[in-house]
Design a protein around this motif. Structure first.
Motif, PDB file in Angstrom:
ATOM      1  N   ASN A 277       0.678  -1.087  -0.053  1.00  0.00           N
ATOM      2  CA  ASN A 277      -0.080  -0.011  -0.084  1.00  0.00           C
ATOM      3  C   ASN A 277       0.852   1.332   0.018  1.00  0.00           C
ATOM      4  O   ASN A 277       1.512   1.554   1.019  1.00  0.00           O
ATOM      5  N   PHE A 278       1.044   1.904  -1.148  1.00  0.00           N
ATOM      6  CA  PHE A 278       2.142   2.858  -1.375  1.00  0.00           C
ATOM      7  C   PHE A 278       1.624   4.019  -0.721  1.00  0.00           C
ATOM      8  O   PHE A 278       2.623   4.944  -0.142  1.00  0.00           O
ATOM      9  N   VAL A 279       0.401   4.561  -0.603  1.00  0.00           N
ATOM     10  CA  VAL A 279       0.018   5.561   0.360  1.00  0.00           C
ATOM     11  C   VAL A 279       0.533   5.667   1.867  1.00  0.00           C
ATOM     12  O   VAL A 279       1.123   6.410   2.347  1.00  0.00           O
ATOM     13  N   LEU A 281       3.142   3.500   2.646  1.00  0.00           N
ATOM     14  CA  LEU A 281       4.615   3.149   2.410  1.00  0.00           C
ATOM     15  C   LEU A 281       5.154   4.449   2.609  1.00  0.00           C
ATOM     16  O   LEU A 281       6.272   4.891   2.856  1.00  0.00           O
ATOM     17  N   ALA A 282       4.372   5.705   1.803  1.00  0.00           N
ATOM     18  CA  ALA A 282       4.953   6.862   1.735  1.00  0.00           C
ATOM     19  C   ALA A 282       5.662   7.414   2.811  1.00  0.00           C
ATOM     20  O   ALA A 282       6.415   8.216   3.022  1.00  0.00           O
ATOM     21  N   LYS A 283       4.686   7.062   4.463  1.00  0.00           N
ATOM     22  CA  LYS A 283       5.262   7.449   5.377  1.00  0.00           C
ATOM     23  C   LYS A 283       6.788   7.052   5.730  1.00  0.00           C
ATOM     24  O   LYS A 283       7.491   7.879   6.398  1.00  0.00           O
ATOM     25  N   ALA A 285       8.977   6.336   3.609  1.00  0.00           N
ATOM     26  CA  ALA A 285       9.936   6.972   2.765  1.00  0.00           C
ATOM     27  C   ALA A 285      10.205   8.308   3.244  1.00  0.00           C
ATOM     28  O   ALA A 285      11.210   8.875   3.299  1.00  0.00           O
ATOM     29  N   ARG A 286       9.101   9.081   3.765  1.00  0.00           N
ATOM     30  CA  ARG A 286       9.144  10.463   4.322  1.00  0.00           C
ATOM     31  C   ARG A 286      10.254  10.252   5.568  1.00  0.00           C
ATOM     32  O   ARG A 286      10.889  11.036   5.752  1.00  0.00           O
TER      33      ARG A 286
END
Lengths: 376, 467
Positions: A277-279, A281-283, A285-286
């Protein structure tokens, strides 16, 4: 129909199944590992392979410390160093407000007589992690911790099992179990395995395996997501986590950054598949790019999730079934079982061969997750 | 992030994607087209909007110039077109993740048409990673977009229509060819001949191919037939070629540039990552998605059109794009099922005619066995630098599949995620275990489909409203 006869049948060919089989076989038991797909198919090869005592649940600290001592001599146990490096693990505070929680944790662990977790300030943090963003103020560190190479670890445990005469059967799922003259008869398609003792090490599917033997154990599932980047020049040695964020950040031997920390994708037990779930996973990466700003332009090579078991209290299930003779459980590691692999195999072998273990495993008793006891 | 949901997301603006967009718009669907190229046209009509009316466009011929009309119709159809936009993940639902201008964003769509075309068949051979060695397709892109021909005479090696087309285009552009190493095995004409009567339905395509061959023969550069082994050698860059003819004789020649091409295969990575069922297309030696007569995959509302559905060329691609758009329109209530069926029947008749030449071409240009069995010293996975020898050794221990071999050796774990090595790995496993390649399968595709940076992904979190 031929029946293969063993002393112990281990269901599940992940690292926990392999380590149980390895120790059992070395204790003289004729052991078979029965794996539905192939060795290391699910959680074992999806792991970030962190070897961490830092921040363990208090109930896990004793066995985790013993496991750590075993990791430091892993070559003598499985004949390969498993790519293990003890560069330490840190839990970083980004603000002064986060330091008290780390100090409190250190005090709590020391009060139990353990000294493996230690507070460091900004200067030592800078020395250990020159590329860390300067806003970070301090950390809790376990200097003997580190990380290993998951695929190399699986291969090493497999080879060690095979040289200890463990029989490994892949592509073979257990569909049914029945009592047969004081032993268990396991049906896997056309094949039959007979053994008086069964170890349930089926990971996320362990609840289903338990139910084949009449044990009802409440078990959830998780699908922790991971990011691996392209290869980089050396950036950091230790494994880094952060207070208040889901992040585990390290650099592998290949130079790739490996970013995890427990952010969840979705798992489908029926189809044996999990999705990123990339939304969400963006956390991760951030968090990674906030802590190491130099990584913002680094390209992601691949992301994945693995299917893992998760218990209500995030502690594993280790021990004999209270209802079912000859059945022993080793599962439910809830995303942090990799480090415990060497010691849990020894525990399982002890309770099967000697009838008891000197380690304290009361916190991991299967009964705590079984409805009969919960109602009582 | 809150961009609302559109009816149809089309990935790729080549012949299939443009045709699908035009048909979907004319039936009232809301359509968004994302394209990693800078302008519509795909590979076949690359840069056609700016080049069609120039002298370069004239050299590329009528089949190229007709792309300008298609691009104009596409531009006017009312679809939202996003060039220079990389699609890197599709999640169920559907949520498509894109990067444009260094920022990642998410688009929601009820249906997706994948019109991602073909890629050149990866062909590892000794020295293929040396500077000075590239593919014919890459060279043709330079020719179409920048009018760039390689400096000095180039060697061309391989098989299939593209090398012939490129060579005629290169000569017309004033480039020089040192020679052509034709790797088409002897006897292929005999295999193709039974399909010739059916292929005559595409007489113009056949005539085109013959015209290319004749003009190349007249150009006077050496053409070596039935070459089996090629090696590129040099210190740090290509300096010489070594090739073996079918009689076993080896020849060494100095060379500065080698362009290679061994056919094309569908670009199916997006479909694979979505879990769409695939099957082995033995005539084309590649995987194709399992599709119904509308081009819909095993995943509802995911369509695959164009060469991604199986190599069939630009004309077939347009018909396939049109048919899928009709299905989407009827499914979302923009036209009756009867009307969609009637319109699709006409398109399918045209499609059948366009496909008539395929069995002939597939038989004539079937890849030679050496393409799938590189010598031991060849790098197969260039991301992780894994040799054929290492893969063969590990594939012979037990019966590992592609995903296990990946774990054992790291093959396919780099940024390309198996796009370059996947088929070679499958063939090496099949040969080592003496089983059909169709049974071996393909490596699992891990997202992202295109490299996205940590910073771009992080920016997606900043766009999310706080929970």
């Amino acid at each position: 129909m031929t029946k293969a006869e063993y002393d112990v049948a281990v269901i599940g060919g992940g690292l926990h199944g392999l380590t149980a089989a390895l120790h059992l076989s070395r204790a003289g038991q004729r052991t078979v590992v029965i794996e539905r797909r192939w060795i290391g198919r699910h959680a074992s090869s999806a792991t970030a392979a962190g070897v961490r005592t830092l921040g363990r649940d208090l109930a896990e600290i004793p066995i985790s410390l013993e496991a750590m001592a075993m990791w430091h001599r892993i070559e003598t146990i499985v004949g390969d160093d498993c790519g293990f490096h003890a560069h330490g693990q840190l839990r970083i505070a980004e603000t002064e407000q986060q330091m008290p929680s780390l100090l409190q944790r250190e005090a709590e662990v020391r009060a139990l007589g353990h000294t493996h977790e230690e507070i460091i300030g900004a200067a030592e943090l800078r020395r250990l992690l020159p590329n860390l963003s300067p806003h970070c103020v301090g950390a809790l560190i376990a200097r003997n911790d580190g990380a290993a190479d998951p695929h190399r670890t699986i291969a090493a445990f497999r080879r060690a099992c095979e040289s200890a005469s463990v029989v490994i059967v892949e592509g073979c799922g257990v569909d049914a179990a029945e009592r047969d003259r004081g032993a268990w008869l396991l049906a896997c398609g056309e094949r039959r395995f007979r053994a008086p003792v069964v170890v349930n090490a089926a990971g996320a599917w362990a609840g289903r395996v338990a139910s084949l033997f009449g044990d009802v154990i409440e078990l959830g599932v998780r699908a922790s997501m991971m990011i691996v980047t392209e290869r980089l020049a050396p950036l950091l040695d230790p494994v880094v986590s952060v207070v208040g964020r889901a992040l585990s950040f390290k650099q592998s031997d290949q130079g790739t950054l490996v970013i995890g920390g427990g952010l969840q994708g979705s798992a489908d037990l029926e189809r044996e598949r999990s999705s990123v779930n990339f939304v969400e996973l963006a956390k991760g990466a951030r968090a990674a790019s906030d802590l190491f700003p130099a990584t913002r332009g680094v390209r992601i090579a691949r992301c994945w999730t693995g299917i893992e078991a998760q218990t209500r209290d995030h502690l594993p299930v280790i021990g004999a079934s209270p209802n079912t003779p000859g059945l022993f459980h080793s599962f439910g590691y809830s995303g942090h079982g990799f480090q415990l692999v060497p010691v849990v195999g020894a525990i399982i072998a002890d309770i099967i061969v000697k009838g008891a273990t000197k380690r304290d495993i009361t916190g991991f008793a299967p009964t705590r997750l079984m409805p009969e006891r919960a109602a009582a | 992030m809150n961009e609302g949901e559109i009816d149809l997301l089309i990935v790729g603006a080549g012949p299939a994607g443009m045709a699908a967009a035009v048909a979907a718009r004319s039936n009232g669907l809301s359509v968004r087209v994302v394209d990693d190229q800078t302008a519509p046209g795909g590979q076949i009509w690359r840069a056609v909007e700016s080049v069609a009316k120039t002298a370069r466009g004239a050299r590329f011929g009528d089949a190229y110039r007709m792309g300008a009309d298609r691009a104009a119709a596409f531009r006017a159809c009312g679809a939202l077109y996003e060039p220079d936009c990389q699609l890197w993940q599709i999640e169920q639902g559907f949520r498509a993740f894109l990067t444009k201008d260094g920022r990642a964003h998410v688009v929601r769509a009820k249906a997706i048409i994948l019109a991602t075309g073909a890629q050149e068949r990866p062909t590892p051979f000794p020295g293929w990673t040396l500077p000075g060695v590239m593919t014919v397709g890459a060279a043709q892109i330079l020719l179409k977009t920048a009018d760039m021909a390689p400096k000095g005479p180039v060697w061309i090696a391989g098989s299939g229509p593209l090398p012939l087309l490129y060579m005629t285009q290169l000569l017309a552009a004033g480039g020089a060819i040192a020679g052509f190493l034709d790797t088409t095995p002897r006897g292929r004409w005999r295999a193709a001949l039974p399909h010739l009567p059916q292929a005559l339905a595409n007489f113009s395509d056949l005539a085109k191919g013959l015209r290319w061959s004749l003009s190349l023969r007249q150009a006077g550069f050496p053409i070596v037939r039935h070459v089996v082994d090629i090696r590129a050698e040099g210190e740090g860059r290509l300096e010489r070629l070594r090739y073996r003819a079918e009689n076993g004789r080896e020849t060494e020649i100095p060379a500065k540039v080698l362009l290679i091409h061994e056919g094309v295969v569908p670009n199916i990575h997006a479909a694979l990552s979505l879990g769409c069922a695939t099957k082995w297309h033995s005539e084309q030696s590649c995987l194709v998605p399992v599709l119904d007569k509308w081009g819909e995959s095993s995943q509802a509302n995911i369509f695959v059109v164009g060469d991604g559905a199986g190599i069939a060329g630009a004309e077939a691609a347009e018909f396939r794009g049109h048919i899928a758009a009709l299905r989407a329109a009827s499914r979302f209530g923009k036209m009756s099922e009867a009307a969609a069926a009637a319109a699709a029947a006409k398109e399918r008749a045209l499609l059948a005619r366009a496909l008539a030449i395929r069995p002939f071409l597939d038989a004539l240009y079937a890849p030679r066995p050496e393409v799938f069995a590189p010598p031991d010293d060849t790098i197969v996975c260039r991301c992780e630098e894994i040799s054929a020898k290492e893969l063969r050794a590990r594939a012979a221990e037990g019966r590992p599949g592609p995903n296990q071999l990946k774990a054992f050796t790291r093959v396919g774990m780099g940024p390309c995620q198996g796009r370059q090595c996947g088929y070679t790995v499958a063939h090496i496993i099949a040969a080592a275990q003496n089983r059909p390649v169709a049974e071996v399968g393909f490596q699992r595709i891990r997202p992202p489909l295109k490299p996205v940076t940590l910073g771009e992904l992080a920016a997606l979190d900043e766009q999310e409203p706080a929970a």
